[in-house]
Motif scaffolding. Structure first.
Motif, short mmCIF file in Angstrom:
data_model
loop_
_atom_site.label_atom_id
_atom_site.label_comp_id
_atom_site.label_asym_id
_atom_site.label_seq_id
_atom_site.Cartn_x
_atom_site.Cartn_y
_atom_site.Cartn_z
N ALA A 195 1.06 -1.68 0.07
CA ALA A 195 0.14 -0.18 -0.03
C ALA A 195 0.86 1.11 -0.51
N PHE A 196 2.02 0.85 0.80
CA PHE A 196 3.11 2.42 1.39
C PHE A 196 3.52 2.19 -0.60
N ALA A 197 4.03 1.30 -1.95
CA ALA A 197 5.16 1.24 -2.59
C ALA A 197 3.91 2.03 -3.35
N ARG A 198 2.17 2.37 -3.34
CA ARG A 198 0.99 2.14 -4.01
C ARG A 198 1.56 1.28 -5.28
N ARG A 199 1.56 0.14 -5.05
CA ARG A 199 1.23 -1.47 -5.81
C ARG A 199 -0.19 -2.26 -4.89
N GLN A 200 -1.52 -1.40 -4.60
CA GLN A 200 -2.32 -2.32 -4.30
C GLN A 200 -3.17 -2.31 -4.52
N ASP A 201 -4.04 -3.11 -5.70
CA ASP A 201 -5.06 -2.97 -6.40
C ASP A 201 -6.27 -2.00 -5.86
N LEU A 202 -6.93 -1.44 -6.01
CA LEU A 202 -7.81 0.18 -6.17
C LEU A 202 -8.61 0.00 -7.16
N GLU A 203 -9.55 -0.38 -5.98
CA GLU A 203 -11.50 -0.05 -7.18
C GLU A 203 -12.21 1.08 -6.66
N PRO A 204 -11.86 2.12 -7.69
CA PRO A 204 -11.97 3.45 -7.13
C PRO A 204 -13.28 3.64 -7.37
N ARG A 205 -14.18 4.82 -6.93
CA ARG A 205 -15.24 4.87 -7.49
C ARG A 205 -15.91 6.13 -6.88
N PRO A 206 -17.36 6.55 -6.83
CA PRO A 206 -17.83 7.77 -6.69
C PRO A 206 -18.09 7.53 -4.59
N VAL A 207 -17.42 8.45 -3.68
CA VAL A 207 -17.62 7.95 -2.88
C VAL A 207 -17.76 9.05 -2.46
N ASP A 208 -19.53 9.21 -1.24
CA ASP A 208 -19.80 10.50 -0.54
C ASP A 208 -18.77 10.19 1.09
N LEU A 209 -18.07 10.94 1.57
CA LEU A 209 -17.46 10.80 2.49
C LEU A 209 -18.23 10.99 4.13
N ARG A 210 -19.16 11.88 4.09
CA ARG A 210 -20.18 12.15 4.73
C ARG A 210 -20.79 10.62 5.38
N GLU A 211 -21.16 9.63 4.36
CA GLU A 211 -22.33 8.22 4.55
C GLU A 211 -20.80 7.48 4.84
N LEU A 212 -19.87 7.70 4.33
CA LEU A 212 -19.07 6.97 4.59
C LEU A 212 -18.05 6.73 6.17
N VAL A 213 -17.99 8.07 6.42
CA VAL A 213 -17.68 8.13 8.03
C VAL A 213 -19.08 8.35 8.88
N GLU A 214 -20.13 8.87 8.29
CA GLU A 214 -21.31 8.00 9.52
C GLU A 214 -21.71 5.98 9.10
N GLY A 215 -20.95 6.01 8.30
CA GLY A 215 -21.05 4.08 8.72
C GLY A 215 -20.55 3.38 9.51
N MET A 216 -19.24 4.15 9.61
CA MET A 216 -18.50 3.45 10.23
C MET A 216 -18.50 3.76 11.77
N SER A 217 -18.72 4.97 12.00
CA SER A 217 -18.75 5.90 13.33
C SER A 217 -18.99 4.90 13.82
N ALA A 218 -20.40 4.22 14.50
CA ALA A 218 -20.23 2.82 15.44
C ALA A 218 -18.58 1.92 15.15
N PHE A 219 -18.56 1.51 14.49
CA PHE A 219 -17.45 0.17 14.56
C PHE A 219 -15.90 1.72 15.00
N LEU A 220 -15.85 2.29 14.84
CA LEU A 220 -14.39 2.99 15.33
C LEU A 220 -15.03 3.26 16.84
N GLN A 221 -16.28 4.07 17.00
CA GLN A 221 -16.64 4.54 18.87
C GLN A 221 -15.94 2.91 19.63
N ARG A 222 -17.01 1.56 18.82
CA ARG A 222 -16.46 0.35 19.39
C ARG A 222 -14.47 -0.35 19.51
#
Length: 664
Positions: free
Chosen positions: A340-367
């Protein structure tokens, strides 16, 4: 002092006086009668006034004056003053016989008898034209120099007395420092220094150095009249009189703020370039190490799984093997982070809503962070989507939040905020365009400059042994750079840290995420097959062949692409080819191209220690990521033979296996 005529002098004495006066040629010495008529004439008078004695005797002395002086009655005033005051002295223009002028010093003394009767005047004239010309030249030179100095506006040029008080002030000084001459002349020059420099005694140090060494030169911050600061280049020169006495100092100051800012920007750009090149070199090295390490893990993983099947009746040995397998999993997680640091990971980029992403993982983050940590989200009402891999982005955020928690000793507030940014050509490490800045902010211990400079380097960590791998921030750095953005880390010791992810805005609208369908395992291949394994690493090749044999297939081995082609061209039946990609002389992609040209019906699986193929890799081939075990190998064979979509088989351990490694 009045002169009294001695009529009792002897003829021989008078003759000696006459000889003395006539011998003087640097002075015009002659007598006037009481009315100003010339009655005697010496050789000096003839030399620089031009008249012979016969030509001038009996003439009025006013003819030596200029016409304006005669009109003003100056000759009469001179005689009257001499008679009244006992002496008249002046300097002015006089006229020679040929009409030319010369600058003269004239002295007129009255001559009186012992009875006080005025009998005439003694007049002495000296030609001072050369001195006058020299003085005028000096005056003009000084005036020109004064105009020159005052006309300079890019430099503050002024004088100081021996104690450091300003004695004059040019227009450049007024422009640069803001003071008018009447405001600053007589004031001490230390007022131009910053308070901290005055406290350290910098003004006096400059004067002392100039006094002892003759010159002092430095650069530093100075203060204008309005209180603003500028970067100045300063020279102080000692000024001494002809007798060697110090009479003051010449001080020249130039505003070099723009130059200093340009130099600072250049230094920062050079530092950024060096840092970028260093990180690029580290990335290439890290990627290569990860590839080789994955080969080793492949051999270890396969061998351990085969060994485990053969010692199923010995619980003690099974425990040891299972422990070794966990070590392989941790090793695989490390290599995924290195990739990942060497930028040789296989990415699947697509449009991402950051607000939804953070809200979706907030419960997991808090735990994950614990009850003593508060998460505060600050997002604008409208925020453009970013183009990124949401799974990898979630992993990156988890790393940043864990780092922030550890920096705050597991208690405090972590703020996550986002905003849209526009990058112009002024920013060199990002292409111009629209970006979203996602920031994770903590109030922890922060980092000093040395730590901050190395924060994103792989394996650099300030955590204790066993508490971090040093790959957390490096993985985030690689993800963001591979996504077309940049990672910015801001921190000060004792204040906290802000980690910013600059991600390119997506031109598409984020899709509605539907529930993922249940993933079913591909059906197993029917019957035993002949499978050709190709790898230049003997350990990996032996291990792959052994696992294929254990799965019931016949395994053929080739150490190179040319050896594999020779075997196929010899008529050997082959149902499937599993080939490494990074091989000398002929890569796996090149081998696959050659096989498809001659035997288009043979399925091909490309095994690689890189999460993403290096340049030149064939991305249309089914991929088997190293390290792989029996399960991954069996799934790859079944999928290839079943004609399943060309989807990569996931490695034995994913990058999410360890989230807390960091560079702090």
């Amino acid at each position: 002092m009045e002169r009294t005529e001695r009529f009792a002098a002897s003829p021989s004495e008078e003759r000696r006086y006459r000889l003395l006066v006539d011998a003087i040629t640097d002075y015009a010495i002659y007598m006037l009668d009481p009315d100003g008529v010339i009655v005697s004439w010496n050789a000096g008078a003839q030399r620089f006034k031009g008249y012979t004695e016969p030509e001038i005797l009996g003439e009025h002395f006013s003819r030596f004056f200029t016409e304006p002086d005669r009109d003003a009655g100056l000759p009469q005033k001179a005689l009257a003053t001499a008679a009244a005051e006992g002496r008249f002295e002046t300097e002015g223009w006089r006229v020679r016989k040929d009409g030319t002028r010369f600058w003269a010093n004239a002295v007129i003394d009255p001559i009186r008898l012992s009875t006080g009767e005025l009998v005439g005047y003694a007049k002495i004239t000296r030609d001072l034209s050369e001195r006058r010309a020299a003085e005028e030249a000096l005056r003009q030179s000084e005036e020109q120099f004064r105009l020159l100095v005052n006309g300079v506006t890019d430099y503050a040029i002024f004088m100081l007395d021996p104690e450091g008080r300003v004695t004059n002030w040019n227009s450049g000084a007024q422009r640069i420092k803001g003071y008018r001459p009447d405001e600053i002349v007589g004031q001490h020059f230390s007022r131009f220094y910053t308070p901290e420099d005055r406290q350290r005694g910098e003004p006096q140090r400059g004067l002392t150095t100039a006094l002892v060494e003759g010159r002092f030169e430095t650069e530093g911050w100075r203060v204008r009249k309005d209180g603003t600061r500028f970067c100045a280049h300063v020279v102080i020169e000692r000024i001494t009189s002809d007798a060697g006495v110090v009479i003051g100092f010449a001080k020249i100051t130039r505003d070099v703020t723009e130059r200093a800012e340009a130099q600072r920007a250049l230094d920062e750009a050079n530092e950024a370039l060096v840092q970028s090149q260093k990180m690029e070199a580290i990335g290439q090295l890290t990627g290569g190490i990860a590839h080789d390490f994955n080969n080793l893990l492949t051999a270890v993983l396969g061998s351990l799984e085969l060994a485990r099947k053969r010692v199923a009746d010995d619980p003690a040995v099974l425990g040891l093997i299972d422990n070794a397998l966990k070590g392989v999993e941790r090793g695989a997680s490390l290599t995924q982070r290195m990739l990942a640091f060497a930028r040789r990971q296989d990415l699947e980029p697509r449009p991402v809503d950051l607000r939804e992403l953070v809200e979706g993982m907030s419960a997991f983050l808090q735990r994950s962070l614990g009850p003593q940590v508060t998460i505060t989200a600050r997002f604008p009402e409208r925020l453009a989507p970013v183009q990124a891999d949401p799974v990898q982005l979630e992993t990156a955020l988890l790393n940043l939040f864990v780092n922030a928690r550890d920096a705050m000793d597991a208690s405090g507030e972590i703020v996550v905020e986002a905003g849209e940014e526009i990058v112009t050509d002024a920013v060199t490490d990002l292409p111009p365009g629209r970006y979203v800045r996602l920031a994770v902010i903590d109030t922890g211990e922060g980092m000093d400059e040395a730590t901050l400079a190395r924060a994103a380097e792989p394996f650099f960590t300030t955590k204790g042994i066993g508490k971090g791998t040093g790959l957390g921030l490096s993985m985030v750095h690689g993800l963001v750079r591979q996504s077309g953005g940049r990672l910015v880390i801001k921190s000060r010791k004792g204040i906290g840290s802000t980690v910013e992810l600059w991600l390119p805005q997506s031109l598409d609208v984020p899709p509605v995420v539907a529930p993922e369908p249940e993933v079913t395992r591909p059906p197993a291949a029917m019957g035993p097959m002949v499978i050709l394994a190709v790898d230049d690493d003997g350990l990996v090749l032996m291990n792959t062949a052994a696992m294929l044999e254990d799965l019931g297939h016949t395994a053929l081995e080739a150490f190179s692409g040319n050896e594999a082609l020779a075997l196929l061209r010899a008529g050997q039946r082959v149902d499937l080819v599993i080939t490494d990609h990074a091989m000398p002389h002929m890569t796996g992609s090149q081998l696959a191209e050659a096989i498809r040209a001659e035997w288009p019906g043979i399925p091909i699986v490309l095994a690689t220690g890189y999460a993403e193929l290096p340049p030149g890799g064939d991305r249309s081939l089914q991929k088997l990521a190293k390290p792989f075990g029996m399960r991954e190998l069996e799934a790859a064979v079944a999928e290839a033979m079943a004609g399943a979509p060309r989807m990569p088989v996931q490695p034995h351990a994913t990058a999410g296996g360890e989230a807390a490694g960091n560079g702090r």
